[in-house]
Design an enzyme around this catalytic site. Structure first.
Site, PDB file in Angstrom:
ATOM      1  N   GLY A  90       0.764  -1.264  -0.010  1.00 13.86           N
ATOM      2  CA  GLY A  90      -0.211  -0.112  -0.072  1.00 13.86           C
ATOM      3  C   GLY A  90       0.891   1.147  -0.009  1.00 13.86           C
ATOM      4  N   LYS A 113       4.769  12.638  -2.391  1.00 13.20           N
ATOM      5  CA  LYS A 113       5.647  11.497  -1.811  1.00 13.20           C
ATOM      6  C   LYS A 113       6.796  11.816  -0.698  1.00 13.20           C
ATOM      7  CE  LYS A 113       7.300   8.578  -4.933  1.00 13.20           C
ATOM      8  NZ  LYS A 113       8.023   7.869  -5.751  1.00 13.20           N
ATOM      9  N   ASP A 125      10.150   4.633   7.095  1.00  9.44           N
ATOM     10  CA  ASP A 125       9.945   5.682   7.574  1.00  9.44           C
ATOM     11  C   ASP A 125       9.119   6.579   7.086  1.00  9.44           C
ATOM     12  OD1 ASP A 125      11.306   6.517   5.689  1.00  9.44           O
ATOM     13  OD2 ASP A 125      13.409   6.881   6.884  1.00  9.44           O
ATOM     14  N   ARG A 183      -3.083   0.630  -9.851  1.00 11.05           N
ATOM     15  CA  ARG A 183      -2.037  -0.069 -10.338  1.00 11.05           C
ATOM     16  C   ARG A 183      -2.667  -1.451 -10.549  1.00 11.05           C
ATOM     17  NH1 ARG A 183       2.384   1.828  -6.691  1.00 11.05           N
ATOM     18  NH2 ARG A 183       1.644   3.845  -5.796  1.00 11.05           N
ATOM     19  N   ASP A 252       2.816  -4.216  -8.582  1.00 12.59           N
ATOM     20  CA  ASP A 252       2.415  -2.826  -7.800  1.00 12.59           C
ATOM     21  C   ASP A 252       3.046  -1.862  -8.596  1.00 12.59           C
ATOM     22  OD1 ASP A 252       4.684  -4.214  -6.564  1.00 12.59           O
ATOM     23  OD2 ASP A 252       4.717  -2.491  -5.687  1.00 12.59           O
ATOM     24  N   ASN A 253       3.963  -1.666  -9.481  1.00 16.10           N
ATOM     25  CA  ASN A 253       4.524  -0.592 -10.178  1.00 16.10           C
ATOM     26  C   ASN A 253       4.094  -0.408 -11.562  1.00 16.10           C
ATOM     27  OD1 ASN A 253       5.782   0.151  -7.826  1.00 16.10           O
ATOM     28  ND2 ASN A 253       7.672  -0.963  -8.616  1.00 16.10           N
ATOM     29  N   ASP A 262       6.161   4.846 -10.763  1.00 20.54           N
ATOM     30  CA  ASP A 262       7.143   4.558  -9.772  1.00 20.54           C
ATOM     31  C   ASP A 262       8.674   4.494  -9.945  1.00 20.54           C
ATOM     32  OD1 ASP A 262       5.349   4.830  -7.727  1.00 20.54           O
ATOM     33  OD2 ASP A 262       5.366   2.765  -7.107  1.00 20.54           O
TER      34      ASP A 262
END
Length: 481
Positions: A90, A113, A125, A183, A252-253, A262
């Site tokens: 996700g 982003k 992080d 995606r 997922d890209n 991505d």
């Protein structure tokens, strides 16, 4: 910096409204001491964005403020990563702020982003660093300048907030713009977790907003998939014809609308190396340059599996069977244009193969020789013979190409419009990054402008034409790139 609303009136939130239960609402985490690094004014004009890059906009794009009408969320999806299905994916460091509506009624996702942790960050992080953000800004504008479908970047914000990657780096936020962030992995998550209702809602959303021509067909899901196959095949043909290597073609890209999506350890080829690997974690070469068409097909198979419960499986297979046809036709068209050939025939396919094999065997630069052929009259091509160790082989090729180009008008114009002067090179990008990390953004602005107009010749952009020195060796990059 005030934590308040920036007044705008043109945001919508269709994803949040029409796909409940598929995301988490998250407030961006403010970044310390933000500063402008880059503002994409050409894109701002295209979007009819009304606000100058002032302190209020800086606040909104660094987590210190909120654009009126936005509703930040982290989307949930899954994906096949290096061939293995991972359900726990996700938006782990980016938030969909909302959809900007331009003057023509087109919706554009504004995605921040580096906006901090989300429920899907896992052990991350939630931050981005200046280095990787610069690389995405440069790459997305470079591909857009070449006419390749891609997400874009409106703004880049730097800071002195420390972020640990392979080393301690400065944090950054990038405002990414796209027609959608959906995606392949969105479909995979709902299908493989048994959420058929959510899968059908996602399909309906895509049909309504992204594929309206597929909506009123006998099998809308199969029609949508057929369109995705075509767009994906054309996208990969663009990559291959420009020497672009994505590096992490996980599902997922993969954008559902066929955009380049991505940016991580990507690279444009310098010398033509079919097996080139730009990702240092890709030890098996799964995502090597020459495997990109095969991997795209594999990813489309995964998407077909996700749609198998709501679409005719025979129609899905028929669409997959046409992938190679779509890819080959577009690749030959694009490579033919680079050679100055407009209407590619069967005989021209041999000419294209001869060039690709010659360039591979000679390990010549992927870009500069084609630009030289475009800039010079065919009568002057003999001056290039000494650039090749097998001079007679190149001579045979250039003579065959010259004869072919005599059969069509304006071949030099076509070649000039198909071979960029300025190309995104890893060594140039690193020079820009080094300067920005020292607080000098001037190289970034110059290189960005050159990549946005890659076919334009300007004296001040001369440095960006240069290939790497012979002593330079491009090392594979990490996913944090």
């Amino acid at each position: 910096m005030p934590d308040d609303l920036v007044t705008t009136v043109q945001f919508d939130n269709r994803y949040q409204r029409e796909l409940p239960g598929t995301y988490a609402r998250v407030t961006p985490t403010p970044m310390k001491n933000p500063r402008w690094v880059a503002w994409n004014e050409p894109l701002a004009r295209e979007l009819n964005w009304p606000n100058p890059p002032d302190d209020d906009v800086l606040a909104a794009f660094s987590g210190h403020g909120q654009l009126e009408g936005t509703d930040p969320i982290a989307q949930k999806y899954a994906g096949h990563q290096f061939g293995t299905f991972n359900p726990d994916l996700g938006d782990g460091r980016g938030l969909l702020l909302g959809e900007w509506v331009d003057g023509q009624g087109q919706h554009w996702d504004f995605h921040l982003k580096g906006a901090g942790k989300t429920p899907f960050s896992r052990f991350g992080d939630g931050r981005a660093v200046l280095r990787s953000s610069i690389r995405e800004l440069l790459a997305s504008e470079a591909l857009h300048g070449l006419g390749i479908p891609t997400t874009r970047a409106l703004a880049l914000v730097g800071s002195d907030e420390p972020v640990m990657r392979e080393r301690l780096e400065n944090g950054a936020m990038l405002l990414r713009v796209a027609k959608t962030h959906i995606r392949f992995g969105h479909f995979e998550w709902f299908a493989f977790s048994g959420q058929t209702d959510k899968l059908e809602q996602l399909l309906a959303f895509c049909l309504t907003h992204l594929f309206p021509d597929c909506k009123n067909t006998p099998d809308p899901a199969a029609a949508l998939f057929d369109a995705v196959v075509t767009r994906t095949a054309h996208l990969i043909a663009h990559w291959m014809s420009t020497g672009f290597c994505h590096g992490v073609m996980n599902t997922d890209n993969m954008s559902i609308i066929g955009d380049t999506f991505d940016y991580g350890p990507y690279a444009f080829l310098d010398a033509l190396q079919p097996g080139f690997i730009c990702n240092h974690t890709d030890t098996g070469g799964r995502y090597a340059y020459n495997r990109q068409p095969d991997i795209a097909f594999w990813n489309l198979q995964c998407l077909a599996q996700a749609l198998a419960g709501i679409a005719d499986q025979g129609a899905l297979r028929d669409s997959l069977s046409r992938f190679a046809e779509h890819y080959n036709a577009r690749f030959l068209e694009l490579m033919g244009a680079r050679l100055g050939v407009l209407n590619v025939s069967e005989e021209d396919q041999s000419l294209i193969r001869d060039w690709m094999q010659l360039a591979t065997d000679e390990a010549v630069d992927f870009h500069r020789p084609l630009r030289e052929l475009a800039e010079m009259e065919t009568s002057d091509w003999a001056r290039l013979d000494d650039d090749y160790s097998d001079r007679s082989r190149f001579r045979r090729f250039r003579q065959a190409l010259a004869e072919r180009r005599e059969q069509e008008p304006d071949t030099q114009t076509l070649a000039l419009a198909s071979n960029p002067v300025s190309i995104l090179r890893t060594h140039h990008a690193q020079a820009v990054i080094d300067a920005c990390e020292q607080g000098d953004d001037s190289l970034l602005h110059s290189y960005l402008a050159a990549l946005q107009s890659p076919f334009e010749v300007r004296p001040e952009w001369q440095r960006w034409r240069a290939p790497p020195p012979a002593s330079y060796h491009a090392h594979p990059l990490s996913c944090s790139s």
